[in-house]
Design a protein around this motif. Structure first.
Motif, short mmCIF file in Angstrom:
data_model
loop_
_atom_site.label_atom_id
_atom_site.label_comp_id
_atom_site.label_asym_id
_atom_site.label_seq_id
_atom_site.Cartn_x
_atom_site.Cartn_y
_atom_site.Cartn_z
N LEU A 60 -8.28 8.58 0.20
CA LEU A 60 -9.10 7.49 -0.31
C LEU A 60 -8.19 6.30 -0.60
N LYS A 61 -8.48 5.19 0.01
CA LYS A 61 -7.70 3.96 -0.17
C LYS A 61 -6.21 4.20 0.12
N GLY A 62 -5.94 4.99 1.13
CA GLY A 62 -4.57 5.18 1.58
C GLY A 62 -3.77 6.23 0.84
N LYS A 63 -4.37 6.90 -0.15
CA LYS A 63 -3.67 7.95 -0.89
C LYS A 63 -4.49 9.22 -0.90
N GLU A 111 -4.81 18.64 -9.26
CA GLU A 111 -5.31 18.31 -10.59
C GLU A 111 -5.91 16.91 -10.64
N LYS A 112 -5.37 16.01 -9.84
CA LYS A 112 -5.89 14.65 -9.83
C LYS A 112 -7.31 14.63 -9.28
N GLU A 336 -10.20 9.28 -6.68
CA GLU A 336 -9.03 8.61 -6.11
C GLU A 336 -7.76 9.03 -6.87
N TRP A 337 -6.63 8.90 -6.19
CA TRP A 337 -5.36 9.12 -6.86
C TRP A 337 -5.24 8.12 -8.00
N PRO A 338 -4.94 8.58 -9.23
CA PRO A 338 -4.88 7.67 -10.37
C PRO A 338 -3.62 6.80 -10.35
N ASN A 339 -3.80 5.51 -10.21
CA ASN A 339 -2.66 4.59 -10.21
C ASN A 339 -2.32 4.20 -11.65
N VAL A 340 -1.70 5.13 -12.34
CA VAL A 340 -1.36 4.94 -13.75
C VAL A 340 0.13 5.22 -13.96
N GLY A 456 7.67 11.46 7.94
CA GLY A 456 8.29 10.48 7.07
C GLY A 456 8.48 11.05 5.68
N GLN A 457 9.25 10.37 4.86
CA GLN A 457 9.57 10.84 3.52
C GLN A 457 8.28 11.18 2.77
N SER A 458 8.20 12.40 2.24
CA SER A 458 6.97 12.83 1.59
C SER A 458 7.26 13.95 0.60
#
Length: 485
Positions: A60-63, A111-112, A336-340, A456-458
């Protein structure tokens, strides 16, 4: 569903941590684990959703949110609650070959995505996974299971990080004869030398390597494929070659006086620190030094934690991006992944020791200052803003920070050149090995690739996912069909 009202009755309770004052005295893992009864209550919080986002791995939204391995999380939570730990183990191992690694170092994408996270705290999936696998080891359930029937096919796996181990594990279970080549003196790749002991003690990696060897996998250490053994030699000896060499080419910085003494890549700093702990070899020491770290990610945080254990005088972590918000914003809803803002163990320790967060945001290093002997003494920093997608320095924002040790933790730029050249690989603009989309076979039909060299780096969990998917493709190539899930 073990307890339909569990999420209403029990609050989330995570595994506790030793205080920074205690854990900074050594390089050991520092979590304190719940007892069996408390763990069952935590598992009871799982709602067994009709659509379990925790195991979905949706983008979702690239994440991505949710587990890339599609772990059967509600199933093994139910088994924990009911005390059926061996059943829980069987469900866990069905999708995840190495839960002892992911339960320690994964940022818990599952968990997210937990539905409890909409209005309350998510289920302690990460800690529950740890409980299952460590209970299994403690009770002797993790025994070698070599295949009953062997094929006549031989596979070389280059690199023994998480993707390489996953490929080897699965192809060996299928009955193929697998040899893993590792250029270091110990197997484990990124797990062994890229992740500090505080997050993943090396005895647990060796425990799994020993099990894989008992199941029939051969490990050849101190052998650098492409240098000590050529592509042509490997092609003669093996029916398939799988490159799992990682993305170890560190991203450098373009800064005035870059050649000054006292500047190191984070990967070299962390590797030498771990080797010193294991073998008492020389290492880059931060003792009594003012340390500046360029990079605000996990690797930068690991440098913070390591330098504090080496008794650094001060630590500053420079981050180019702005500080994330403390709480979810309205435009960043679940799942979505929480951008916090995430304050990890190293930063927590720095706050405890120095009374402030080591991170400085919207900042870059513009110049390195040195003494007459060419040794670093300070760095000049500049505040930056993003305007029209471009980095713009803020006039008059320059500062000078004392610095005796500068660590570059700015990420990685793909496959190392000697690997690319030795195996005649074509690469993408991101310097990852080219394959057909969602596939792992290169233009050379005998050579496959998986993990960071391909993606790629992950994260470790994505490397394991790639290893599993690649192994299936290799098996189909070798046998002209596959019955692997």
């Amino acid at each position: 569903m073990g307890k339909p009202t569990g999420f209403l009755e029990f609050d989330r309770k995570e595994n506790a941590c030793l205080s920074p004052e205690v854990r900074l005295k050594n390089y050991n893992e520092f979590h304190q684990y719940l007892d069996e009864q408390q763990r069952q209550k935590q598992a009871a919080r799982c709602m067994n959703c009709g659509v379990p986002f925790c195991q979905s791995a949706i983008e979702l939204k690239g994440k991505v949110t949710g587990c890339p391995l599609h772990n059967l999380i509600p199933e093994w939570n139910d088994e924990i609650y009911n005390g059926n730990y061996q059943h829980a183990l069987s469900r866990l191992l069905k999708t995840n070959p190495f839960p002892e690694f992911t339960s320690r170092v994964c940022p818990a994408l599952c968990e997210k995505a937990c539905i409890n996270g909409i209005y309350d705290d998510p289920v302690t999936i990460h800690d529950n996974e740890y409980f299952i696998i460590e209970t299994a080891y403690q009770n002797g359930w993790m025994k070698p299971q070599p295949p009953e029937i062997r094929s006549d096919k031989k596979v070389a796996v280059i690199g023994s990080g998480p993707s390489g181990l996953a490929v080897a594990y699965i192809l060996n279970k299928r009955g193929h004869n697998v040899t893993v080549y590792e250029r270091e003196n110990r197997a484990g790749g990124l797990l062994m030398y890229g992740i500090p002991n505080m997050k993943l003690e090396k005895q647990y990696i060796q425990r799994r390597i020993d099990l894989l060897m008992e199941e029939g996998i051969e490990f050849k250490l101190n052998v650098n494929a492409g240098v000590d053994i050529s592509k042509e030699e490997l092609e003669k000896q093996y029916d398939a070659i799988v490159l799992c060499c990682g993305s170890k080419q560190a991203r450098d910085i373009n800064v005035k006086n870059r050649e000054t003494n006292g500047i190191y890549f984070a990967v070299d700093y962390l590797t030498q620190s771990t080797k010193n702990q294991l073998d008492h070899t020389p290492y880059i020491s931060a003792k009594d030094k003012n340390v500046v770290i360029i990079g605000g990610g996990d690797t930068g945080n690991d440098c913070v934690g390591t330098s504090l254990r080496q008794k650094a005088k001060s630590v500053v972590q420079i981050e180019m991006m702005p500080c994330p918000p403390l709480k979810r914003q309205a435009n960043n809803p679940w799942p979505e992944w929480p951008n916090v803002l995430k304050t990890d163990y190293g930063q927590q320790e720095a706050i405890s020791l120095f009374g402030k967060d080591p991170r400085v945001y919207n900042t870059t290093v513009s110049e390195v200052l040195s003494d007459e002997k060419g040794n670093i003494t300070a760095v000049k920093t500049t505040k930056i803003t993003f305007q029209n997608g471009k980095l713009t320095p803020v006039e008059g924002s320059e500062k000078v920070l004392p610095c005796d040790l500068l660590l570059i933790a700015a990420g990685f730029t793909g496959v190392e050149n000697y690997v690319k050249d030795s195996f005649d690989l074509k690469t993408s603009p991101r310097n990852t090995v080219l394959t057909a989309k969602n596939h792992y076979q290169t233009e050379n039909e005998k050579i496959f690739t998986a993990g960071d060299i391909h993606r790629g780096q992950s994260l470790v969990v994505w490397a394991i996912h790639e290893g599993k998917e690649c192994a299936r493709e290799v098996d189909e190539y070798l046998m002209e069909y596959t019955n692997m899930d």
